[in-house]
Design a protein around this motif. Structure first.
Motif, PDB file in Angstrom:
ATOM      1  N   LYS A  39      33.108  13.779  56.298  1.00  0.00           N
ATOM      2  CA  LYS A  39      33.251  12.343  56.515  1.00  0.00           C
ATOM      3  C   LYS A  39      34.258  12.128  57.627  1.00  0.00           C
ATOM      4  O   LYS A  39      35.260  12.862  57.713  1.00  0.00           O
ATOM      5  CB  LYS A  39      33.736  11.649  55.241  1.00  0.00           C
ATOM      6  N   PRO A  40      34.032  11.139  58.505  1.00  0.00           N
ATOM      7  CA  PRO A  40      34.951  10.901  59.626  1.00  0.00           C
ATOM      8  C   PRO A  40      36.386  10.691  59.171  1.00  0.00           C
ATOM      9  O   PRO A  40      36.652   9.939  58.229  1.00  0.00           O
ATOM     10  CB  PRO A  40      34.381   9.633  60.266  1.00  0.00           C
ATOM     11  N   GLY A  41      37.309  11.388  59.824  1.00  0.00           N
ATOM     12  CA  GLY A  41      38.722  11.209  59.527  1.00  0.00           C
ATOM     13  C   GLY A  41      39.212  11.874  58.260  1.00  0.00           C
ATOM     14  O   GLY A  41      40.387  11.754  57.907  1.00  0.00           O
ATOM     15  N   LYS A  42      38.335  12.586  57.580  1.00  0.00           N
ATOM     16  CA  LYS A  42      38.719  13.256  56.330  1.00  0.00           C
ATOM     17  C   LYS A  42      38.551  14.767  56.463  1.00  0.00           C
ATOM     18  O   LYS A  42      37.790  15.251  57.309  1.00  0.00           O
ATOM     19  CB  LYS A  42      37.886  12.752  55.171  1.00  0.00           C
ATOM     20  N   ALA A  43      39.263  15.495  55.626  1.00  0.00           N
ATOM     21  CA  ALA A  43      39.080  16.937  55.601  1.00  0.00           C
ATOM     22  C   ALA A  43      37.696  17.270  55.068  1.00  0.00           C
ATOM     23  O   ALA A  43      37.269  16.718  54.046  1.00  0.00           O
ATOM     24  CB  ALA A  43      40.142  17.576  54.715  1.00  0.00           C
ATOM     25  N   PRO A  44      36.972  18.152  55.748  1.00  0.00           N
ATOM     26  CA  PRO A  44      35.682  18.588  55.211  1.00  0.00           C
ATOM     27  C   PRO A  44      35.846  19.146  53.807  1.00  0.00           C
ATOM     28  O   PRO A  44      36.903  19.670  53.440  1.00  0.00           O
ATOM     29  CB  PRO A  44      35.238  19.670  56.201  1.00  0.00           C
ATOM     30  N   LYS A  45      34.773  19.057  53.040  1.00  0.00           N
ATOM     31  CA  LYS A  45      34.820  19.446  51.633  1.00  0.00           C
ATOM     32  C   LYS A  45      33.731  20.455  51.314  1.00  0.00           C
ATOM     33  O   LYS A  45      32.552  20.223  51.621  1.00  0.00           O
ATOM     34  CB  LYS A  45      34.642  18.197  50.761  1.00  0.00           C
ATOM     35  N   LEU A  46      34.129  21.572  50.738  1.00  0.00           N
ATOM     36  CA  LEU A  46      33.158  22.556  50.268  1.00  0.00           C
ATOM     37  C   LEU A  46      32.529  22.038  48.983  1.00  0.00           C
ATOM     38  O   LEU A  46      33.230  21.661  48.045  1.00  0.00           O
ATOM     39  CB  LEU A  46      33.849  23.894  50.002  1.00  0.00           C
TER      40      LEU A  46
ATOM     41  N   ILE B 108      39.403  25.142  51.671  1.00  0.00           N
ATOM     42  CA  ILE B 108      40.391  24.110  51.962  1.00  0.00           C
ATOM     43  C   ILE B 108      40.457  23.910  53.469  1.00  0.00           C
ATOM     44  O   ILE B 108      40.515  24.891  54.223  1.00  0.00           O
ATOM     45  CB  ILE B 108      41.777  24.498  51.420  1.00  0.00           C
ATOM     46  N   TRP B 109      40.463  22.632  53.889  1.00  0.00           N
ATOM     47  CA  TRP B 109      40.475  22.286  55.303  1.00  0.00           C
ATOM     48  C   TRP B 109      41.581  21.279  55.590  1.00  0.00           C
ATOM     49  O   TRP B 109      41.967  20.500  54.720  1.00  0.00           O
ATOM     50  CB  TRP B 109      39.155  21.621  55.709  1.00  0.00           C
ATOM     51  N   GLY B 110      42.053  21.277  56.835  1.00  0.00           N
ATOM     52  CA  GLY B 110      42.872  20.171  57.306  1.00  0.00           C
ATOM     53  C   GLY B 110      41.983  18.995  57.689  1.00  0.00           C
ATOM     54  O   GLY B 110      40.746  19.116  57.675  1.00  0.00           O
ATOM     55  N   GLN B 111      42.597  17.890  58.049  1.00  0.00           N
ATOM     56  CA  GLN B 111      41.827  16.698  58.423  1.00  0.00           C
ATOM     57  C   GLN B 111      41.261  16.778  59.829  1.00  0.00           C
ATOM     58  O   GLN B 111      40.400  15.977  60.201  1.00  0.00           O
ATOM     59  CB  GLN B 111      42.708  15.452  58.290  1.00  0.00           C
ATOM     60  N   GLY B 112      41.750  17.724  60.609  1.00  0.00           N
ATOM     61  CA  GLY B 112      41.234  17.907  61.955  1.00  0.00           C
ATOM     62  C   GLY B 112      42.039  17.131  62.990  1.00  0.00           C
ATOM     63  O   GLY B 112      42.652  16.102  62.677  1.00  0.00           O
TER      64      GLY B 112
END
Lengths: 106, 119
Positions: A39-46, B108-112
């Motif tokens: 989702k834009p502006g959010k951390a990707p989610k597994l 786990i990811w950062g927001q970019g």
């Protein structure tokens, strides 16, 4: 290199609909396939790992199946918060992602 | 739950070096079994894995970028970093840091952070 082909590239469905996305690998990757939600502006989610295992904390309406070269990702009952772009990713040989499926609410 | 946060310049000039840092919080970077990764998302295109580093300093890069990439780790600061040399407009992307577990999944990811290459 292993290429991943996702389809469709975009999809519009109604709340409550069953939604299916497919991902095809250019060679056998066993079950080394994961699914993500962006989702834009959010951390990707597994969401799904090893083709069919649900990541902890992910709602059970999300599921995955397949092995070899053909894989399917399903949302059993679409919710408004599921609007996002979904990607498959293989890890049989390095790491490559599909081109994404943009999901919208009709 | 471990959290990741990217930081660095949002604008880099062509031919220069793109440098980003990922700060790890609510957990240690020096835990066995995890690989600290960089992934980028080109506008309107798919995701591309850049490479990863283990806390010991061992690295593994995408062959398509290997000649231009260096990933390093600073365990004392609980951070890892990306250097991408000789950038062009094709390197414009959202850059993510992520943690890969023992399977090949980025859990786990950062927001970019958006990086634009332009003069």
């Amino acid at each position: 290199d292993i290429q991943m082909t996702q389809s469709p590239s975009s999809l519009s469905a109604s709340v409550g609909d069953r939604v299916t996305i497919t991902c095809q690998a250019t060679q056998d990757i066993s079950n080394y396939l994961n699914w993500y939600q962006l989702k834009p502006g959010k951390a990707p989610k597994l969401l799904i790992y090893d083709a069919s295992d649900l990541e902890a904390g992910v709602p059970s309406r999300f599921s995955g199946s397949g092995s070899g070269t053909d894989f399917t990702f399903t949302i059993s009952s679409l919710q408004p918060e599921d609007v996002a772009t979904y990607y498959c990713q293989q890890y049989n040989d390095l790491y490559t992602f599909g081109q994404g499926t943009k999901l919208e609410i009709k | 739950q471990v959290q990741l946060q990217e930081s660095g310049p949002g604008l880099v000039k062509p031919s220069q070096t793109l440098s980003l840092t990922c700060s790890v919080s609510r957990g240690s970077i020096s835990i066995s079994g995890y690989y600290w990764s960089w992934i980028r998302h080109h506008p309107g295109k798919g995701l591309e894995w850049i490479g990863y580093i283990y806390y010991t300093g061992s690295t593994f890069y995408n062959p398509s970028l290997q000649s231009r990439v260096t990933i390093s780790v600073d365990t004392s600061k609980n951070q890892f970093s990306l250097n991408l040399r000789s950038v062009t407009a094709a390197d414009t992307a959202v850059y993510y840091c992520a943690r890969r577990g023992v399977a090949g999944a980025f859990h786990i990811w950062g927001q970019g952070t958006m990086v634009t290459v332009s003069s």
